[in-house]
Write a protein that holds these residues in place. Structure first.
Motif, mmCIF file in Angstrom:
data_model
loop_
_atom_site.group_PDB
_atom_site.id
_atom_site.type_symbol
_atom_site.label_atom_id
_atom_site.label_comp_id
_atom_site.label_asym_id
_atom_site.label_seq_id
_atom_site.Cartn_x
_atom_site.Cartn_y
_atom_site.Cartn_z
ATOM 1 N N ALA A 1 0.857 -1.190 0.000
ATOM 2 C CA ALA A 1 0.000 0.000 0.000
ATOM 3 C C ALA A 1 0.893 1.239 0.000
ATOM 4 C CB ALA A 1 -0.898 -0.004 1.236
ATOM 5 N N TYR A 2 0.849 2.007 -1.082
ATOM 6 C CA TYR A 2 1.681 3.203 -1.198
ATOM 7 C C TYR A 2 0.941 4.403 -0.615
ATOM 8 C CZ TYR A 2 4.711 0.382 -4.053
ATOM 9 O OH TYR A 2 5.558 -0.617 -4.478
ATOM 10 N N GLU A 3 1.675 5.207 0.151
ATOM 11 C CA GLU A 3 1.076 6.330 0.859
ATOM 12 C C GLU A 3 1.600 7.648 0.311
ATOM 13 O OE1 GLU A 3 1.937 5.761 4.950
ATOM 14 O OE2 GLU A 3 0.693 3.954 5.155
ATOM 15 N N ILE A 4 0.741 8.650 0.308
ATOM 16 C CA ILE A 4 1.130 9.976 -0.161
ATOM 17 C C ILE A 4 2.300 10.491 0.666
ATOM 18 C CG2 ILE A 4 0.374 12.377 -0.356
ATOM 19 C CD1 ILE A 4 -2.402 11.341 -1.027
ATOM 20 N N GLN B 1 5.361 9.204 0.414
ATOM 21 C CA GLN B 1 6.380 8.153 0.485
ATOM 22 C C GLN B 1 7.415 8.337 -0.617
ATOM 23 O OE1 GLN B 1 4.723 4.217 0.318
ATOM 24 N NE2 GLN B 1 6.718 3.223 0.120
#
Length: 212
Positions: free
Chosen positions: A5-8, A10
């Motif tokens: 899950a990529y997060e803003i 990162q």
């Protein structure tokens, strides 16, 4: 299918041609099988731009770092690009009216699709640093699910081809053959950019002409 899950905000490594640059996640969209990551990257001139990259490319980079195999993920990205060019040459020889596309928001489980007037052929590319493709069959199962999902909502015949640079275990090849006996146009092909197109082209032609 993404495994992260990529997060803003990162920071991630991003392929840019043959180079690798650092990017910052600016947004994410799509389901887990076709997730796209919006990235803010710096250009050579000191400017910045926003690009969109499949999450699967970033996933490969993360797995590569964990396995301490520098460059393997970039090779996977380059493999997919080389495959796309090779497939365009093959389809051009099969039918001059072919077209191609990348997955849209509703599609998942494949990297690229080619169309002839009668058929859609979806491809999933798996570049591996290991000598043999994983024997568990998960990639074949994912491709089969993708083919079934698309076939349920279109009238055009669908074929699916898993393409890898690794050796194909006998069990996986047999599973694909059993699927074809059931009327499912499911195939596995081994291809490397330096090995020519004959074997890959033969499988593509069989997939295009497959009859239930």
């Amino acid at each position: 299918m993404t495994d992260h899950a990529y997060e803003i905000g990162q920071q991630v490594s991003v392929p840019r041609g043959l180079d690798v640059v650092q990017g910052t996640v600016d947004g994410v969209y799509g389901d887990e099988r076709n997730r796209q990551v919006i990235l803010h990257v710096e250009t050579e001139g000191g400017d910045s731009e926003t690009i969109t990259v499949p999450a699967s490319v970033l996933d490969a980079a993360r797995r590569d770092e964990a396995e301490h195999q520098p460059g393997a993920w970039l090779s996977a990205y380059q493999y997919e690009q080389a495959l796309e060019v090779a497939l365009a040459d093959i389809f051009r020889s099969i039918d001059s009216k072919f077209s191609q596309t990348s997955p849209g928001p509703r599609d998942s489980g494949f990297d690229i699709a080619f169309f002839t007037p009668e058929r859609m052929v979806v491809f999933e590319a798996k570049h591996r640093s290991r000598e043999t493709l994983d024997a568990g069959g998960k990639y074949l199962d994912q491709l089969a699910a993708c083919v079934h999902e698309i076939q349920a909502r279109v009238t055009r015949s669908i074929s699916g081809i898993l393409v890898t640079n690794a050796k194909i275990p006998h069990g996986l090849a047999k599973r694909a053959a059993i699927a074809r006996d059931r009327g499912e146009s499911l195939w596995i092909a081994r291809w490397a950019p330096d090995e020519g197109l004959d074997e890959l082209a033969d499988i593509v032609r069989k997939a295009v002409s497959f009859q239930r």
